[in-house]
Design a protein around this motif. Structure first.
Motif, PDB file in Angstrom:
ATOM      1  N   PRO A  39       0.828  -1.225   0.000  1.00  0.00           N
ATOM      2  CA  PRO A  39       0.000   0.000   0.000  1.00  0.00           C
ATOM      3  C   PRO A  39       0.850   1.256   0.000  1.00  0.00           C
ATOM      4  O   PRO A  39       1.902   1.323   0.642  1.00  0.00           O
ATOM      5  CB  PRO A  39      -0.816  -0.127   1.288  1.00  0.00           C
ATOM      6  CG  PRO A  39      -0.017  -1.033   2.158  1.00  0.00           C
ATOM      7  CD  PRO A  39       0.684  -1.987   1.246  1.00  0.00           C
ATOM      8  N   LEU A  40       0.353   2.245  -0.742  1.00  0.00           N
ATOM      9  CA  LEU A  40       1.021   3.536  -0.824  1.00  0.00           C
ATOM     10  C   LEU A  40       0.200   4.573  -0.058  1.00  0.00           C
ATOM     11  O   LEU A  40      -1.024   4.584  -0.146  1.00  0.00           O
ATOM     12  CB  LEU A  40       1.181   3.942  -2.287  1.00  0.00           C
ATOM     13  CG  LEU A  40       2.026   5.183  -2.559  1.00  0.00           C
ATOM     14  CD1 LEU A  40       2.936   4.937  -3.747  1.00  0.00           C
ATOM     15  CD2 LEU A  40       1.135   6.383  -2.833  1.00  0.00           C
ATOM     16  N   VAL A  41       0.882   5.435   0.688  1.00  0.00           N
ATOM     17  CA  VAL A  41       0.201   6.383   1.580  1.00  0.00           C
ATOM     18  C   VAL A  41       0.505   7.818   1.172  1.00  0.00           C
ATOM     19  O   VAL A  41       1.661   8.174   0.894  1.00  0.00           O
ATOM     20  CB  VAL A  41       0.634   6.155   3.049  1.00  0.00           C
ATOM     21  CG1 VAL A  41       0.117   7.273   3.955  1.00  0.00           C
ATOM     22  CG2 VAL A  41       0.126   4.806   3.548  1.00  0.00           C
ATOM     23  N   MET A  42      -0.568   8.621   1.129  1.00  0.00           N
ATOM     24  CA  MET A  42      -0.430  10.063   0.907  1.00  0.00           C
ATOM     25  C   MET A  42      -1.289  10.865   1.876  1.00  0.00           C
ATOM     26  O   MET A  42      -1.344  12.080   1.807  1.00  0.00           O
ATOM     27  CB  MET A  42      -0.832  10.414  -0.519  1.00  0.00           C
ATOM     28  CG  MET A  42       0.328  10.403  -1.518  1.00  0.00           C
ATOM     29  SD  MET A  42       1.537  11.701  -1.229  1.00  0.00           S
ATOM     30  CE  MET A  42       0.579  13.147  -1.633  1.00  0.00           C
ATOM     31  N   ASP A  43      -1.960  10.170   2.798  1.00  0.00           N
ATOM     32  CA  ASP A  43      -2.866  10.820   3.745  1.00  0.00           C
ATOM     33  C   ASP A  43      -2.260  10.748   5.140  1.00  0.00           C
ATOM     34  O   ASP A  43      -2.137   9.665   5.712  1.00  0.00           O
ATOM     35  CB  ASP A  43      -4.238  10.118   3.712  1.00  0.00           C
ATOM     36  CG  ASP A  43      -5.228  10.729   4.706  1.00  0.00           C
ATOM     37  OD1 ASP A  43      -4.941  11.816   5.242  1.00  0.00           O
ATOM     38  OD2 ASP A  43      -6.282  10.108   4.944  1.00  0.00           O
ATOM     39  N   TYR A  44      -1.863  11.909   5.671  1.00  0.00           N
ATOM     40  CA  TYR A  44      -1.222  11.969   6.984  1.00  0.00           C
ATOM     41  C   TYR A  44      -2.021  12.920   7.889  1.00  0.00           C
ATOM     42  O   TYR A  44      -1.933  14.141   7.725  1.00  0.00           O
ATOM     43  CB  TYR A  44       0.220  12.467   6.862  1.00  0.00           C
ATOM     44  CG  TYR A  44       1.040  11.701   5.852  1.00  0.00           C
ATOM     45  CD1 TYR A  44       1.607  10.474   6.159  1.00  0.00           C
ATOM     46  CD2 TYR A  44       1.236  12.210   4.567  1.00  0.00           C
ATOM     47  CE1 TYR A  44       2.360   9.769   5.225  1.00  0.00           C
ATOM     48  CE2 TYR A  44       1.974  11.526   3.620  1.00  0.00           C
ATOM     49  CZ  TYR A  44       2.530  10.305   3.952  1.00  0.00           C
ATOM     50  OH  TYR A  44       3.266   9.614   3.022  1.00  0.00           O
ATOM     51  N   PRO A  45      -2.789  12.386   8.837  1.00  0.00           N
ATOM     52  CA  PRO A  45      -3.525  13.248   9.766  1.00  0.00           C
ATOM     53  C   PRO A  45      -2.564  14.192  10.493  1.00  0.00           C
ATOM     54  O   PRO A  45      -1.399  13.871  10.730  1.00  0.00           O
ATOM     55  CB  PRO A  45      -4.180  12.250  10.728  1.00  0.00           C
ATOM     56  CG  PRO A  45      -4.322  11.000   9.921  1.00  0.00           C
ATOM     57  CD  PRO A  45      -3.108  10.956   9.043  1.00  0.00           C
ATOM     58  N   SER A  46      -3.072  15.365  10.851  1.00  0.00           N
ATOM     59  CA  SER A  46      -2.238  16.409  11.447  1.00  0.00           C
ATOM     60  C   SER A  46      -1.596  15.948  12.744  1.00  0.00           C
ATOM     61  O   SER A  46      -2.276  15.520  13.684  1.00  0.00           O
ATOM     62  CB  SER A  46      -3.086  17.659  11.705  1.00  0.00           C
ATOM     63  OG  SER A  46      -2.314  18.665  12.319  1.00  0.00           O
ATOM     64  N   THR A  92      -4.113   4.803   4.063  1.00  0.00           N
ATOM     65  CA  THR A  92      -4.128   4.469   2.649  1.00  0.00           C
ATOM     66  C   THR A  92      -5.287   5.192   1.962  1.00  0.00           C
ATOM     67  O   THR A  92      -6.077   5.887   2.610  1.00  0.00           O
ATOM     68  CB  THR A  92      -4.282   2.961   2.454  1.00  0.00           C
ATOM     69  OG1 THR A  92      -5.535   2.547   3.028  1.00  0.00           O
ATOM     70  CG2 THR A  92      -3.159   2.204   3.145  1.00  0.00           C
ATOM     71  N   SER A  93      -5.431   4.982   0.668  1.00  0.00           N
ATOM     72  CA  SER A  93      -6.516   5.601  -0.078  1.00  0.00           C
ATOM     73  C   SER A  93      -7.805   4.819   0.122  1.00  0.00           C
ATOM     74  O   SER A  93      -7.823   3.737   0.723  1.00  0.00           O
ATOM     75  CB  SER A  93      -6.172   5.653  -1.566  1.00  0.00           C
ATOM     76  OG  SER A  93      -6.214   4.334  -2.117  1.00  0.00           O
ATOM     77  N   ALA A  94      -8.907   5.350  -0.428  1.00  0.00           N
ATOM     78  CA  ALA A  94     -10.196   4.664  -0.339  1.00  0.00           C
ATOM     79  C   ALA A  94     -10.217   3.407  -1.201  1.00  0.00           C
ATOM     80  O   ALA A  94     -11.080   2.547  -1.023  1.00  0.00           O
ATOM     81  CB  ALA A  94     -11.310   5.623  -0.769  1.00  0.00           C
ATOM     82  N   GLN A  95      -9.273   3.285  -2.124  1.00  0.00           N
ATOM     83  CA  GLN A  95      -9.198   2.108  -2.992  1.00  0.00           C
ATOM     84  C   GLN A  95      -8.324   1.030  -2.357  1.00  0.00           C
ATOM     85  O   GLN A  95      -7.401   0.501  -2.967  1.00  0.00           O
ATOM     86  CB  GLN A  95      -8.663   2.505  -4.364  1.00  0.00           C
ATOM     87  CG  GLN A  95      -9.590   3.438  -5.120  1.00  0.00           C
ATOM     88  CD  GLN A  95      -8.973   3.873  -6.429  1.00  0.00           C
ATOM     89  OE1 GLN A  95      -8.017   4.663  -6.453  1.00  0.00           O
ATOM     90  NE2 GLN A  95      -9.498   3.365  -7.532  1.00  0.00           N
ATOM     91  N   SER A  96      -8.604   0.727  -1.129  1.00  0.00           N
ATOM     92  CA  SER A  96      -7.852  -0.283  -0.384  1.00  0.00           C
ATOM     93  C   SER A  96      -8.779  -0.909   0.639  1.00  0.00           C
ATOM     94  O   SER A  96      -9.863  -0.398   0.912  1.00  0.00           O
ATOM     95  CB  SER A  96      -6.634   0.356   0.308  1.00  0.00           C
ATOM     96  OG  SER A  96      -7.057   1.316   1.269  1.00  0.00           O
ATOM     97  N   VAL A 104      -7.465   2.864   5.216  1.00  0.00           N
ATOM     98  CA  VAL A 104      -7.003   2.027   6.325  1.00  0.00           C
ATOM     99  C   VAL A 104      -5.763   2.671   6.938  1.00  0.00           C
ATOM    100  O   VAL A 104      -4.819   3.029   6.220  1.00  0.00           O
ATOM    101  CB  VAL A 104      -6.676   0.605   5.849  1.00  0.00           C
ATOM    102  CG1 VAL A 104      -6.181  -0.244   7.019  1.00  0.00           C
ATOM    103  CG2 VAL A 104      -7.896  -0.050   5.203  1.00  0.00           C
ATOM    104  N   SER A 105      -5.752   2.803   8.255  1.00  0.00           N
ATOM    105  CA  SER A 105      -4.584   3.363   8.942  1.00  0.00           C
ATOM    106  C   SER A 105      -3.512   2.300   9.094  1.00  0.00           C
ATOM    107  O   SER A 105      -3.792   1.170   9.513  1.00  0.00           O
ATOM    108  CB  SER A 105      -4.988   3.909  10.318  1.00  0.00           C
ATOM    109  OG  SER A 105      -3.838   4.365  11.012  1.00  0.00           O
ATOM    110  N   LEU A 106      -2.271   2.657   8.755  1.00  0.00           N
ATOM    111  CA  LEU A 106      -1.140   1.734   8.881  1.00  0.00           C
ATOM    112  C   LEU A 106      -0.244   2.067  10.069  1.00  0.00           C
ATOM    113  O   LEU A 106       0.664   1.300  10.382  1.00  0.00           O
ATOM    114  CB  LEU A 106      -0.294   1.754   7.605  1.00  0.00           C
ATOM    115  CG  LEU A 106      -0.999   1.396   6.296  1.00  0.00           C
ATOM    116  CD1 LEU A 106      -0.007   1.401   5.153  1.00  0.00           C
ATOM    117  CD2 LEU A 106      -1.670   0.037   6.403  1.00  0.00           C
TER     118      LEU A 106
END
Length: 457
Positions: free
Chosen positions: A314-321, A358-362, A386-388
């Motif tokens: 999985p590739l991640v681009m979403d990082y909560p503050s 991860t993105s919604a496509q996971s 999904v949180s990793l």
């Protein structure tokens, strides 16, 4: 006449031209009526309007130039942003609390690259001051610092602490800043004995790259055999559990628990349970309200495939503050990861939150045998994002002396020392980061986009 004769005007030509222009302006003001009568009022009116418009345009351009010169904004459109400072460097420079000066010694004709790089540093913090010195033009300045070629040579200084480097690369400049601002060398203790990744292993699965990155950031790295030590040594700043192959014994977990409770920091990476299960380690994270899923994350967005990764990377681009991911805008890639998220419930004294999604496509696939085609099953799987990774802040326990005083609140009330009790220092807070993968920090993937910065942060 003087200029034709080859003579030089006293004071140079410019002041004479300014004086001439001023006299013409004074003459026009004093003889304004004669000028308008000769030119016609309409022509003067149009001319005055044109003059005002030109003056306004010049004033706007001048003001814009003034603002741009003091508030620079650069856009790096190159692939991989190779002309931009890394997130780790930005974090170091923006975190400066004391003034740091850099004296840059280089020949003037070769100073362009260094100026451009250090200008990027200066835009991040007003605590950073830079002086550019050509050692041939100012030999006394070079002698004061006892510097001799080959150039460049940079002197990075904070107060009485001084570092000398002979390279103007980002890595060397940032490391020198770390050196002069750090009060002591911090130590990362890496757990061993249960099949954890080794910092001495230079293979694809090894962590020698992590050791090198930590050493570059001026951290000491040492092994920690928890079953033998029984406690985390005082010099350990952070304890790292890097994807053990076997579950940690309760005797190995107890020192970590006490370390965090006393204000320590822990980074725990736990892999999906394809062959081995980790109930003890998962239970410890649950104490800190970090929920670890018995699953493996599947990513069908197709972005990972661009970089040669599979659906299980999985590739991640979403990082909560969070302070760890502040201004973090680059991709991170994981391989064979399980879900790790902040617990849905609450735990007293613990604050937890997700760190990387991860993105919604996971989805989180619970069928760990991974037989046949990977398809989302609504009854058993959990749809993304999904949180990793998750982070938890854990309230520490006060020392025994403070705890005993806290058990007798009436005494403070009777003696009128309530304010004094409130002024007592708070117990230190422990911090825990849990990641559902260890391969993202392995030698194979550490160099991908933001993986190294994410690990170091």
């Amino acid at each position: 006449a003087w200029t034709r004769a080859g003579q030089t005007l006293p004071g140079g030509l410019r002041p004479w031209l300014i004086a001439a222009a001023a006299l013409v302006l004074v003459h026009l003001i004093l003889r304004w009526e004669d000028a308008t009568r000769g030119l016609g009022r309409r022509q003067v009116k149009y001319g005055a309007n044109t003059f005002v418009l030109v003056t306004v345009v010049l004033a706007i351009l001048g003001g814009a130039n003034y603002l741009i010169s003091r508030h620079t904004k650069r856009f790096d459109l190159t692939e991989g942003q190779r002309h931009s400072l890394s997130d780790q460097t930005k974090k170091v420079v923006r975190g400066l609390e004391d003034e740091v000066t850099i004296t840059y010694f280089q020949r003037e004709r070769e100073m362009t690259r260094g100026r451009d790089r250090l200008r990027e540093y200066q835009t991040l913090s007003d605590k950073l001051k830079v002086e550019y010195v050509d050692p041939l033009q100012k030999p006394a300045r070079a002698q004061a610092f006892d510097v001799k070629g080959p150039w460049p040579i940079l002197i990075v200084q904070r107060g009485d602490q001084r570092e000398r480097i002979s390279n103007d690369s980002e890595q060397d400049i940032t490391n020198a800043q770390n050196q002069v601002t750090r009060e002591g060398r911090k130590t990362v203790c890496v757990a061993e004995g249960q099949g954890e990744r080794s910092t001495e292993d230079s293979g694809e699965r090894g962590f020698s790259g992590v050791k090198s990155a930590l050493a570059t950031s001026l951290y000491e790295v040492q092994g920690l055999f928890l079953l033998r030590e029984k406690t985390v040594p005082a010099e350990c700043t952070v304890v790292v559990v890097a994807g053990p192959e076997k579950d940690l014994a309760p005797e190995a977990l107890s020192p970590i628990r006490e370390f965090v409770r006393g204000g320590g920091k822990a980074l725990i990476m736990v892999e999906p349970e394809f062959e081995e299960s980790f109930p003890n380690l998962v239970s410890l994270l649950d104490e800190w309200n970090i929920q670890v899923g018995n699953d493996v994350v599947v990513d069908i967005s197709g972005v990972g495939q661009i970089f040669g990764a599979s659906e299980l990377a999985p590739l991640v681009m979403d990082y909560p503050s969070h302070a760890i991911t502040k201004d973090f805008r680059v991709m991170t890639l994981f391989a064979g990861a399980r879900s790790v998220q902040a617990g849905e419930g609450t735990v007293e004294g613990v604050t937890a939150q997700d760190l990387a999604r991860t993105s919604a496509q996971s989805w989180a696939e619970t069928r760990l045998a991974l037989e046949g085609a990977l398809e989302f099953e609504e009854e058993s799987d959990r749809l993304g994002p999904v949180s990793l990774a998750a982070v938890a802040t854990v309230a520490g326990e006060p020392p025994a002396s403070e705890a005993s005083e806290a058990e007798a609140p009436d005494s403070a009330e009777d003696t009128g020392d309530g304010d004094e009790a409130e002024d007592q220092p708070k117990a230190p807070e422990g911090r825990v980061v849990a990641v559902g993968d260890v391969d993202f920090a392995s030698n194979q993937l550490l160099g991908f986009q933001g993986n190294q910065d994410f690990f170091l942060n």
